[in-house]
Design an enzyme around this catalytic site. Structure first.
Site, PDB file in Angstrom:
ATOM      1  N   ILE A 250       0.892  -1.166   0.000  1.00 18.23           N
ATOM      2  CA  ILE A 250       0.000   0.000   0.000  1.00 18.23           C
ATOM      3  C   ILE A 250       0.930   1.217   0.000  1.00 18.23           C
ATOM      4  CG2 ILE A 250      -0.219  -0.108   2.537  1.00 18.23           C
ATOM      5  CD1 ILE A 250      -2.995   1.153   2.284  1.00 18.23           C
ATOM      6  N   SER A 251       0.641   2.182  -0.860  1.00 16.70           N
ATOM      7  CA  SER A 251       1.558   3.310  -1.038  1.00 16.70           C
ATOM      8  C   SER A 251       1.613   4.200   0.193  1.00 16.70           C
ATOM      9  CB  SER A 251       1.121   4.148  -2.236  1.00 16.70           C
ATOM     10  OG  SER A 251       1.177   3.386  -3.420  1.00 16.70           O
ATOM     11  N   GLN A 252       2.699   4.975   0.253  1.00 11.08           N
ATOM     12  CA  GLN A 252       2.879   5.946   1.338  1.00 11.08           C
ATOM     13  C   GLN A 252       1.840   7.068   1.204  1.00 11.08           C
ATOM     14  OE1 GLN A 252       6.473   8.143   0.977  1.00 11.08           O
ATOM     15  NE2 GLN A 252       6.229   9.149   2.940  1.00 11.08           N
TER      16      GLN A 252
END
Ligand code: SAH
Length: 229
Positions: free
Chosen positions: A78-80
């Site tokens: 999951i992206s930052q």
């Protein structure tokens, strides 16, 4: 010791405030790279509205509101949140927009977009990730999202043209089909691999002539998988 919360519980408002403060701070630090040192209020409100803990594995619940990427299984992440916020702002779309996303993953960026625009079409290569993300988005009430499983390199021409396209995996080059599926002056936000493990977040604007290509800042994404780039 971790907090005792059920997966369904609403996020602690303090956790959300801390995340927004961390995103604002990183935007100030990264601003010289990214060319914008603030995140818009509407994007911050969308981040605050999305229950990120519902998008991460249960064992990572306590880290869900940290400004970091996290593993989600199938070798993906999951992206930052700061990068999600920055890429959302770089699209420069309004509430009437239709946006396409390549790389649904767990659906977090999809949800942030769904908070802000009229319609989101999202494509994910890995079938179980696509199925889980779409089920999750449905349960959370995001009824303006439509998704499919497949290779997003060729986009989703049936719903084109789009007011913006976002790719959340690093491509070896800019996929021409994605530029073709933009409306005039619309933007494609995409991490591009430079070789040697380096990637540059890139904005491509469709113009009447050659597309305008802007390099924003170094990023780290999983690769966009494509058989013949
Ligand atoms: N958008 C996610 C992050 C996605 S990670 C978030 O908000 O957290 C990148 C995703 O792109 C992975 O799930 C990966 O399976 C997917 N992907 C890789 N190559 C792809 C392709 N050619 N088409 C569609 N999805 C792809």
């Amino acid at each position: 010791m971790g907090r005792v919360t059920s997966p369904d519980s609403a996020p602690d408002p303090e956790e959300v405030e801390r995340l927004l403060a961390d995103i604002r701070r990183e935007a100030r630090y990264a601003g010289s790279d990214a060319g914008r040192s603030t995140i818009t209020d509407s994007t911050l409100a969308a981040i605050a509205a999305v229950p990120r803990h519902r998008f991460v594995p249960e064992y990572l619940r306590d880290e869900a509101y940290s400004n970091h990427p996290l593993p989600i299984g199938h070798g993906q992440t999951i992206s930052q949140p700061y990068i999600v916020a920055l890429m959302t702002d770089l699209l420069e779309v309004d509430t009437a927009a239709t946006v396409m996303e390549v790389g649904t993953g767990c659906g977090y960026q999809t949800a942030v977009l769904a908070e802000l625009v009229r319609r989101v079409f999202t494509i994910e290569l890995v079938p179980p990730l696509a199925a889980e993300a779409l089920a999750r988005l449905r349960v959370l009430g995001y009824d303006n999202v439509e998704g499919r499983t497949g290779d997003g390199y060729a986009g989703w021409p049936e719903h084109a043209p789009y007011d913006g396209i976002i790719v959340t995996a690093a491509a070896a080059g800019i996929p021409p089909a994605l530029i073709d599926q933009l409306k005039p002056n619309a933007r494609l936000v995409i991490p591009v691999s430079e070789g040697g493990g380096y990637q540059t977040l890139t904005v491509v604007t469709r113009t009447a002539g050659e597309p305008k290509v802007e390099s924003i800042m170094p990023v780290a994404f999983v690769p966009l998988v494509h058989a013949s780039p």
